[in-house]
Design an enzyme around this catalytic site. Structure first.
Site, PDB file in Angstrom:
ATOM      1  N   VAL A  88     -22.487  -9.235  22.730  1.00 40.28           N
ATOM      2  CA  VAL A  88     -22.621 -10.554  23.343  1.00 40.28           C
ATOM      3  C   VAL A  88     -21.527 -11.382  22.669  1.00 40.28           C
ATOM      4  CG1 VAL A  88     -24.133 -12.500  23.794  1.00 40.28           C
ATOM      5  CG2 VAL A  88     -25.100 -10.211  23.551  1.00 40.28           C
ATOM      6  N   TYR A 117     -22.983  -3.540  24.870  1.00 45.13           N
ATOM      7  CA  TYR A 117     -23.330  -3.620  23.447  1.00 45.13           C
ATOM      8  C   TYR A 117     -23.167  -4.996  22.855  1.00 45.13           C
ATOM      9  CZ  TYR A 117     -22.304   1.194  24.481  1.00 45.13           C
ATOM     10  OH  TYR A 117     -22.273   2.401  25.094  1.00 45.13           O
ATOM     11  N   LEU A 146     -19.225 -16.354  26.338  1.00 40.94           N
ATOM     12  CA  LEU A 146     -18.029 -15.891  27.048  1.00 40.94           C
ATOM     13  C   LEU A 146     -18.321 -14.670  27.897  1.00 40.94           C
ATOM     14  CD1 LEU A 146     -15.340 -16.230  24.218  1.00 40.94           C
ATOM     15  CD2 LEU A 146     -15.750 -17.770  26.129  1.00 40.94           C
ATOM     16  N   ASP A 180     -11.316   4.242  23.936  1.00 39.04           N
ATOM     17  CA  ASP A 180     -12.026   3.665  25.085  1.00 39.04           C
ATOM     18  C   ASP A 180     -11.107   2.730  25.865  1.00 39.04           C
ATOM     19  OD1 ASP A 180     -14.150   3.459  26.791  1.00 39.04           O
ATOM     20  OD2 ASP A 180     -15.281   2.030  25.578  1.00 39.04           O
TER      21      ASP A 180
HETATM   22  N1  LIG Z   1     -11.945 -11.639  22.651  1.00 38.96           N
HETATM   23  C1  LIG Z   1     -12.554 -12.117  23.742  1.00 38.96           C
HETATM   24  N2  LIG Z   1     -12.184 -13.276  24.286  1.00 38.96           N
HETATM   25  C2  LIG Z   1     -12.800 -13.756  25.396  1.00 38.96           C
HETATM   26  N3  LIG Z   1     -13.801 -13.125  26.026  1.00 38.96           N
HETATM   27  C3  LIG Z   1     -14.231 -11.953  25.523  1.00 38.96           C
HETATM   28  C4  LIG Z   1     -13.635 -11.384  24.362  1.00 38.96           C
HETATM   29  N4  LIG Z   1     -14.248 -10.200  24.097  1.00 38.96           N
HETATM   30  C5  LIG Z   1     -15.182 -10.059  25.051  1.00 38.96           C
HETATM   31  N5  LIG Z   1     -15.180 -11.095  25.907  1.00 38.96           N
HETATM   32  C6  LIG Z   1     -16.064 -11.296  27.061  1.00 38.96           C
HETATM   33  O1  LIG Z   1     -17.277 -10.675  26.782  1.00 38.96           O
HETATM   34  C7  LIG Z   1     -17.539  -9.648  27.748  1.00 38.96           C
HETATM   35  C8  LIG Z   1     -18.211  -8.494  27.042  1.00 38.96           C
HETATM   36  O2  LIG Z   1     -17.321  -7.911  26.124  1.00 38.96           O
HETATM   37  P1  LIG Z   1     -17.044  -6.357  26.142  1.00 38.96           P
HETATM   38  O3  LIG Z   1     -16.863  -5.930  27.547  1.00 38.96           O
HETATM   39  O4  LIG Z   1     -15.939  -6.076  25.197  1.00 38.96           O
HETATM   40  O5  LIG Z   1     -18.421  -5.853  25.562  1.00 38.96           O
HETATM   41  P2  LIG Z   1     -18.868  -4.382  25.302  1.00 38.96           P
HETATM   42  O6  LIG Z   1     -20.318  -4.415  25.074  1.00 38.96           O
HETATM   43  O7  LIG Z   1     -18.025  -3.749  24.257  1.00 38.96           O
HETATM   44  O8  LIG Z   1     -18.551  -3.846  26.696  1.00 38.96           O
HETATM   45  P3  LIG Z   1     -18.241  -2.473  27.315  1.00 38.96           P
HETATM   46  O9  LIG Z   1     -18.395  -1.432  26.268  1.00 38.96           O
HETATM   47  O10 LIG Z   1     -19.267  -2.483  28.389  1.00 38.96           O
HETATM   48  O11 LIG Z   1     -16.833  -2.593  27.831  1.00 38.96           O
HETATM   49  C9  LIG Z   1     -16.187  -9.305  28.346  1.00 38.96           C
HETATM   50  O12 LIG Z   1     -16.317  -8.853  29.655  1.00 38.96           O
HETATM   51  C10 LIG Z   1     -15.464 -10.643  28.290  1.00 38.96           C
HETATM   52  O13 LIG Z   1     -15.774 -11.399  29.417  1.00 38.96           O
END
Ligand SMILES: Nc1ncnc2c1ncn2[C@@H]1O[C@H](COP(=O)(O)OP(=O)(O)OP(=O)(O)O)[C@@H](O)[C@H]1O
Length: 548
Positions: A79, A77, A72, A187
């Site tokens: 995936v 951090y 997705l 955040d």
């Molecule tokens: N619950 C969810 N349902 C659908 N897609 C999701 C979900 N959570 C995350 N994603 C997808 O995964 C991607 C990465 O998630 P996210 O941005 O939360 O990661 P992260 O590593 O915490 O990012 P960051 O700290 O850079 O915002 C999101 O941009 C989204 O496209």
């Protein structure tokens, strides 16, 4: 989860340069591409690749969740894969995050909190475990990406959409902040807010960075552009940092620009934020109410409004509507002023088509302080609209109405306690609030009695009591306030007005003539209610056949 400052900056810089870590539409697979283009018939190869996407790659230790071969998205951090909850049959998100076992163990308390967080505007955290250097957690799946992606798609969303999003985000924040101690997200940004496009639902995600406010000092985490100055200071901060970040996110929603886009690195942002220099794109906000709200959010910590207070800010406050809850032969109506999303403000009232006017009823409600004066014209217009929409009675109906009025008179007051479920067929049900709950459920019932009824011999809920002439007026006034569902405050207000005219006893009141009553400064409603109690209106008449 909580990340060191350096990582947060890297993360943010990716964001600033337009790489949000979001997979391209082809990696999402068609349900997540969201391009809006027509989908051509599926070829055999496409069918194969679809089957491939549905392939189970891994299962959770308890075998409940099955990870599918469908990525997705990827962030700095995490995936994130699509998965299936085999017990409930739902699609869920399978999040993985590289971490050590020790770090995972440190999170146990926070994880317990996350599991208990339940709100329609917060992505649900279902389960987690540690496996092979990875922290794996299962959350609710959102179908339409992040708010940031949506903003890019819509160019600059219109204010109506922004308001709808903002209300939902604030409801989620208000819920988090209402915990004791408050849960601080830390955040909030458009990349961490997700959309279910089909229903326009918006939910706060990435709760991994939320921390309970347990100590005085906190690790600095977050995204520089969205971090309040007090977060940089490392002296401790409150839930108001989420309000600051919400203000920056709102700025992004209305301008379509990432705040502090003019800065080249985190150090420049830090310098500006700590010197109180606002993002350049703030100068492009033209709507004065939005500007006022953003300035409050990103201003001094102590002046920042709470999430709940912002929901009530003029920019977000929804204009009330009037709905017809019940009709009684087109003469006696029960209407409700509905403030969507603010059920506490909703007011139900009765309206007698023969004797009341919209202007008079609205004025009375304003005087009684159950409606803010600013809605006078709007609500008057709404009531008149409902009256216009109602069919004019035919002569036959007029006759029926006269007959039923006699029946009605015996039960008029009990009607004010009916719930909307009693509504007759064909009447419009009360509207639903933003979150889908019927607003009438919690709406206080203003037992506004139409002027005709207040004069009527059949007005039933007043105490049937004799008050001796030498009795002080307090007891009688209090009885009236109770009978009309008013509080002590209202009773004291009436008392003050009576005493200001030297009316101290029940006897003094009995001596008043009609013209004296109108010069007391009481509302029409209060005067009539007091008179009814004073002159001892008959108690509840015998029930009619219709009632028994
Ligand atoms: N619950 C969810 N349902 C659908 N897609 C999701 C979900 N959570 C995350 N994603 C997808 O995964 C991607 C990465 O998630 P996210 O941005 O939360 O990661 P992260 O590593 O915490 O990012 P960051 O700290 O850079 O915002 C999101 O941009 C989204 O496209």
């Amino acid at each position: 989860m909580a990340q060191p400052m350096q990582h947060a900056r890297q993360n943010s810089m990716q964001g600033s340069e337009g790489n949000t870590g979001v997979m391209s539409p082809e990696l999402y697979g068609s349900p997540y591409g969201g391009s809006g283009d027509p989908v051509p018939p599926m070829s055999l190869n496409q069918q194969d690749s679809r089957d491939d996407l549905e392939r189970v790659m891994e299962t959770s230790p308890n075998a409940r969740y099955a990870k599918l071969n469908q990525l997705l998205g990827k962030g700095a951090y995490k995936v994130v894969y699509k998965a299936i909850d085999r017990e409930e049959g739902y699609e869920v998100a399978w999040n993985t995050c590289q971490t050590t076992k020790a770090e995972f163990m440190e999170l146990s308390e926070e994880i317990e909190i996350l599991k208990r967080v339940r709100h329609p505007n917060i992505i649900q955290f279902h389960d987690c475990w540690y496996n092979n250097m990875e922290f794996v957690f299962i959350t609710e799946l959102m179908t339409s990406g992040t708010l940031r992606e949506y903003i890019r798609k819509l160019q600059i969303p219109n204010l109506k959409i922004v308001k709808r999003w903002a209300r939902q985000i604030l409801k989620g924040l208000s819920y988090l902040h209402s915990h004791d101690p408050p849960i601080i997200h830390r955040d909030i940004k458009c990349d961490n807010i997700f959309i279910n496009g089909a229903h326009g639902e918006v939910k706060i995600g990435d709760m991994g960075t939320a921390k309970m406010k347990l100590g005085k000092k906190y690790t600095v985490i977050g995204t520089p552009e969205f971090m309040a100055p007090e977060m940089y200071e490392e002296k401790g901060y409150s839930e108001k940092v989420d309000i600051y970040a919400f203000g920056m996110a709102l700025l992004e929603m209305v301008t379509g620009e990432y705040p502090y886009n003019e800065c080249k690195n985190a150090a420049q942002i830090y310098k500006k934020v700590t010197q109180g220099i606002k993002p350049e794109c703030l100068s492009r906000v033209t709507d004065p109410e939005v500007l006022d709200l953003i300035n409050n959010c990103i201003g001094n910590e102590h002046d920042r409004l709470s999430a709940q207070e912002i929901i009530e800010h003029p920019f977000l406050a929804l204009e009330p509507e009037v709905v017809l809850v019940m009709t009684e032969n087109k003469t006696h109506l029960t209407m409700q002023v509905v403030f969507k999303g603010m059920d506490k403000l909703s007011v139900k009232f009765e309206f007698n088509v023969d004797t009341d006017t919209a202007e008079e009823v609205v004025n009375e409600m304003i005087q009684e302080q159950v409606l803010p004066a600013k809605y006078q014209h709007l609500i008057t217009g709404e009531i008149n609209r409902i009256l216009r929409e109602m069919n004019k009675p035919s002569p036959d109906e007029d006759k029926n109405r006269e007959e039923s009025r006699q029946g009605w008179a015996t039960r008029s007051n009990s009607m004010s306690q009916n719930t909307p479920q009693d509504a007759e067929p064909g009447t419009r049900p009360p509207q639903q609030a933003d979150d889908g709950t019927p607003s009438s459920e919690s709406a206080p019932l203003l037992r506004k009695v139409s002027l005709q009824e207040a004069r009527s011999e059949d007005f039933v809920d007043f105490p049937h009591k004799e008050y001796a002439d030498d009795r002080p007026i307090e007891e009688m006034v209090m009885d009236t306030a109770i009978a009309t569902n008013r509080g002590v405050e209202k009773a004291n207000e009436w008392l003050a007005k009576l005493k200001a005219q030297d009316i101290m006893t029940v006897g003094d009141m009995r001596e008043l003539h009609d013209e004296d009553w109108s010069s007391l400064g009481l509302t029409v409603f209060a005067s009539r209610a007091l008179k009814n109690v004073l002159y001892g209106k008959p108690a509840r008449p015998a029930p009619t056949n219709r009632e028994s």
